[in-house]
Design an enzyme around this catalytic site. Structure first.
Site, PDB file in Angstrom:
ATOM      1  N   GLU A   1      52.377  23.414  21.866  1.00 32.28           N
ATOM      2  CA  GLU A   1      53.196  23.307  23.071  1.00 32.28           C
ATOM      3  C   GLU A   1      53.421  21.825  23.402  1.00 32.28           C
ATOM      4  OE1 GLU A   1      53.282  26.543  26.331  1.00 32.28           O
ATOM      5  OE2 GLU A   1      52.104  24.958  27.232  1.00 32.28           O
TER       6      GLU A   1
ATOM      7  N   LYS B   1      49.205  27.907  37.562  1.00 27.38           N
ATOM      8  CA  LYS B   1      49.638  26.623  38.104  1.00 27.38           C
ATOM      9  C   LYS B   1      50.872  26.830  38.994  1.00 27.38           C
ATOM     10  CE  LYS B   1      51.292  22.106  36.744  1.00 27.38           C
ATOM     11  NZ  LYS B   1      51.615  21.157  35.690  1.00 27.38           N
TER      12      LYS B   1
ATOM     13  N   HIS C   1      36.429  35.148   3.781  1.00 32.92           N
ATOM     14  CA  HIS C   1      36.612  36.486   3.221  1.00 32.92           C
ATOM     15  C   HIS C   1      37.985  37.030   3.554  1.00 32.92           C
ATOM     16  CE1 HIS C   1      32.371  36.621   2.064  1.00 32.92           C
ATOM     17  NE2 HIS C   1      32.221  35.856   3.130  1.00 32.92           N
TER      18      HIS C   1
ATOM     19  N   LYS D   1      61.871  33.291  28.480  1.00 34.58           N
ATOM     20  CA  LYS D   1      61.505  33.829  29.802  1.00 34.58           C
ATOM     21  C   LYS D   1      62.755  34.291  30.544  1.00 34.58           C
ATOM     22  CE  LYS D   1      57.578  30.772  30.805  1.00 34.58           C
ATOM     23  NZ  LYS D   1      57.094  29.719  31.682  1.00 34.58           N
TER      24      LYS D   1
ATOM     25  N   GLY E   1      49.294  22.455  32.402  1.00 34.44           N
ATOM     26  CA  GLY E   1      48.595  23.733  32.239  1.00 34.44           C
ATOM     27  C   GLY E   1      47.578  23.706  31.112  1.00 34.44           C
ATOM     28  N   ARG E   2      47.976  23.198  29.954  1.00 32.09           N
ATOM     29  CA  ARG E   2      47.082  23.220  28.782  1.00 32.09           C
ATOM     30  C   ARG E   2      46.017  22.122  28.835  1.00 32.09           C
ATOM     31  NH1 ARG E   2      52.257  22.177  27.853  1.00 32.09           N
ATOM     32  NH2 ARG E   2      52.927  20.197  26.962  1.00 32.09           N
TER      33      ARG E   2
ATOM     34  N   GLU F   1      53.839  37.498  34.014  1.00 36.48           N
ATOM     35  CA  GLU F   1      52.690  38.244  33.485  1.00 36.48           C
ATOM     36  C   GLU F   1      51.537  38.224  34.494  1.00 36.48           C
ATOM     37  OE1 GLU F   1      54.416  35.901  31.876  1.00 36.48           O
ATOM     38  OE2 GLU F   1      54.407  36.192  29.703  1.00 36.48           O
TER      39      GLU F   1
HETATM   40  O1  F6P Z   1      55.080  29.493  29.439  1.00 43.52           O
HETATM   41  C1  F6P Z   1      54.300  28.404  29.168  1.00 43.52           C
HETATM   42  C2  F6P Z   1      53.463  28.009  30.343  1.00 43.52           C
HETATM   43  O2  F6P Z   1      54.240  27.353  31.279  1.00 43.52           O
HETATM   44  C3  F6P Z   1      52.285  27.161  29.902  1.00 43.52           C
HETATM   45  O3  F6P Z   1      52.618  25.834  29.764  1.00 43.52           O
HETATM   46  C4  F6P Z   1      51.298  27.450  30.959  1.00 43.52           C
HETATM   47  O4  F6P Z   1      50.013  27.093  30.577  1.00 43.52           O
HETATM   48  C5  F6P Z   1      51.481  28.929  31.115  1.00 43.52           C
HETATM   49  O5  F6P Z   1      52.872  29.123  30.968  1.00 43.52           O
HETATM   50  C6  F6P Z   1      51.015  29.519  32.397  1.00 43.52           C
HETATM   51  O6  F6P Z   1      51.645  28.952  33.497  1.00 43.52           O
HETATM   52  P1  F6P Z   1      51.058  29.116  34.944  1.00 43.52           P
HETATM   53  O7  F6P Z   1      49.696  28.533  34.971  1.00 43.52           O
HETATM   54  O8  F6P Z   1      52.019  28.389  35.831  1.00 43.52           O
HETATM   55  O9  F6P Z   1      51.024  30.590  35.266  1.00 43.52           O
END
Ligand code: F6P
Length: 534
Positions: A339, A195, A370, A499, A253-254, A201
């Site tokens: 979240e 987003k 199990h 972060k 995002g979620r 990452e």
């Molecule tokens: O660190 C949390 C977050 O901001 C989430 O809310 C989001 O889904 C995820 O990181 C990934 O963010 P992006 O889609 O901006 O890479």
């Protein structure tokens, strides 16, 4: 109102859930049906009085008005001053939705049509890589840009007739190394899903994937696409505008699986099945918006959750899909619920007067039986269990498997409720011919306290439409819980501090800066890492 509920919970503590079924109408009364799906919350200690009090609480917290505010584009995400309009992405047959005086639906439809054209071209081999038709899609994204698509692609395995889909999320190089290892860089499509298009990452993995493709004679210009709200950043990364699928910042995002973030799912199952997925969510939206609170599935799922955590004080809830293809659902719901509702202040910034959202965890049944079910049945902590299961599977030739699966699911819920008294355990041991002294020694270990609450979501079959309904059900459940708690379910400031500190630590680990100012423990860990570089 919480006090009234706490008093009702104290009263209910002596109630045996199984005895509540002396009321022959309980199962039907403590259930909600919608479009062939049944949510049964009868195996809880909820009484009519407690339910009435919960519904009154929801009314007092203005759930209906807040719900309308969300659907109609009010800035319900107050700390970020924006709407939360994921419902617009599946508003296939509805009217206009305005944000800042502008109808957003034409843009939503246009993006959906672009996604459909792109997915259709990939699936039909009209868009190719340097080495021919696309055989594999690698989605690079994390959090909301990963958990939904991965979960849904797995969930809809029986409908998957497009290229293979893979997901890389972790910055741990092991993730991308293992994923790319078996793939052909000349026939792989990489979708960079972020987003913000700044998540470290994702950007690190995207760069590594591009290097891999260039080395392997793939064509990044043709084989990279991006999904983001940050169009200028996707351009700077070198992805042509025609390969960028944008969405607005009013999609959290979620909550983003319904739009371009769902592209891997659309490529996997095809545009038609994806539309069915959207239509399921749209149907749930209609139900949520119109049904009276007590006959409203998301509302009652939410109120059962509030009852168990905020009122009865059970610290966690387990999500137990008896559906192997929903193996990733607990992780998806962890982000959605924790979240969204893992907050400690109200929208106004005041400390919450009750607990915020619970820890959510789980795994598919029967595997969990199990592993951790021992604690669910005999541990000292009560964990309300949310079971879910389909009446039938996708493999008619394996119907006997499915019967066993369903039998286990129903049996676990029954066992949690009924338990087994010490006396019954003794009788069982005696009947098995165990000597009397041993009976006494063993009985306590073999007794189950019972009276442990669970709910059941049961549906005919896990189709694309049904999956859409289930996910929308949980989204609205989280929303209702957030409204009752008075919090903003749509921001996530709690992820920021870590972060920031990681950004500051990276040069320390690279040896470019010293650990000056860090605590003794962190310094010791940095020293350890520097001392173990091979
Ligand atoms: O660190 C949390 C977050 O901001 C989430 O809310 C989001 O889904 C995820 O990181 C990934 O963010 P992006 O889609 O901006 O890479």
């Amino acid at each position: 109102m919480w006090e009234t509920l706490t008093a009702l919970a104290a009263e209910a503590e002596t109630t045996d859930i199984a005895d509540l079924f002396d009321d022959a109408g309980r199962a039907a009364d403590f259930s909600v049906r919608f479009d062939g799906m049944l949510f049964d919350y009868a195996k809880t200690r909820l009484t009519r009085a407690a339910r009435d009090a919960l519904v009154s609480l929801a009314e007092a917290r203005e759930v209906p008005a807040r719900r309308e505010a969300m659907f109609t584009g009010a800035a319900v995400n107050e700390t970020e001053a924006r709407p939360a309009l994921h419902t617009a992405l599946r508003n296939l047959s509805g009217g206009p939705i305005t944000v800042a005086g502008r109808d957003v639906m034409p843009e939503v439809r246009e993006t959906l049509a672009r996604m459909e054209a792109f997915a259709g071209d990939i699936r039909a081999g009209r868009i190719t890589g340097a080495g021919g038709a696309i055989t594999d899609v690698v989605n690079i994204g994390i959090g909301g840009s990963h958990l939904g698509p991965e979960m849904a692609v797995r969930a809809l395995g029986p409908y998957h007739d497009g290229p293979r889909c893979h997901f890389v999320s972790n910055v741990d190089g092991a993730d991308i190394a293992d994923t790319l290892a078996g793939l052909d860089p000349a026939t792989t499509l990489v979708l960079v899903a972020s987003k913000s298009f700044t998540t470290s990452e994702t950007m690190t993995n995207a760069q590594t994937a591009r290097d891999w493709m260039v080395r392997g004679r793939g064509d990044p210009a043709a084989q990279f696409a991006a999904v983001s709200t940050a169009l200028e950043r996707t351009g700077a990364f070198g992805i042509p505008a025609a390969r960028v699928f944008g969405f607005a910042d009013w999609v959290g995002g979620r909550y983003s699986i319904w739009g371009p973030i769902g592209l891997p799912l659309m490529i996997a199952v095809g545009p038609e099945a994806f539309r069915a997925f959207l239509s399921g969510a749209e149907a749930m939206d209609g139900h949520f918006r119109a049904a009276p609170l007590v006959r409203n599935m998301p509302v009652m799922l939410a109120l059962a959750g509030l009852w168990h955590h905020q009122v009865c004080g059970h610290p966690t809830r387990a999500v137990l899909p008896y559906d192997q293809r929903l193996a990733h659902l607990p992780a998806y719901l962890q982000q959605l619920e924790m979240e969204s509702n893992g907050k400690r202040v109200t929208v106004q910034g005041a400390p919450l007067d009750v607990a915020s959202g619970p820890v959510v965890w789980g795994a598919p049944g029967t595997n969990g039986q199990h592993a951790f079910f021992q604690l669910l049945h005999q541990g000292t902590q009560v964990v309300p269990c949310e079971f879910m299961v389909a009446a039938r599977g996708h493999e008619p030739e394996l119907a006997h498997h499915h019967r066993l699966l369903v039998a286990n699911c129903l049996a676990q819920a029954e066992a949690l409720m009924r338990g087994r008294s010490q006396e019954a355990a003794r009788e069982g041991l005696r009947a098995a011919g165990v000597a009397e002294g041993e009976v006494e020694r063993q009985a306590a270990h073999r007794a189950f306290p019972g009276n442990r609450p669970s709910t059941m979501l049961i549906y005919p079959k896990l189709t694309p439409r049904r999956l859409g309904q289930i996910l929308a059900l949980y989204e609205h459940r989280v929303f209702v819980e957030g409204v009752v708690l008075g919090i903003n379910s749509f921001d996530q400031w709690g992820v920021e501090l870590g972060k920031e500190l990681a950004r500051a630590l990276a040069p320390v680990l690279a040896g470019e800066q010293d650990a000056e100012g860090k605590d003794g423990s962190t310094r010791q860990l940095v020293d350890y890492i520097h001392g173990n570089q091979g």
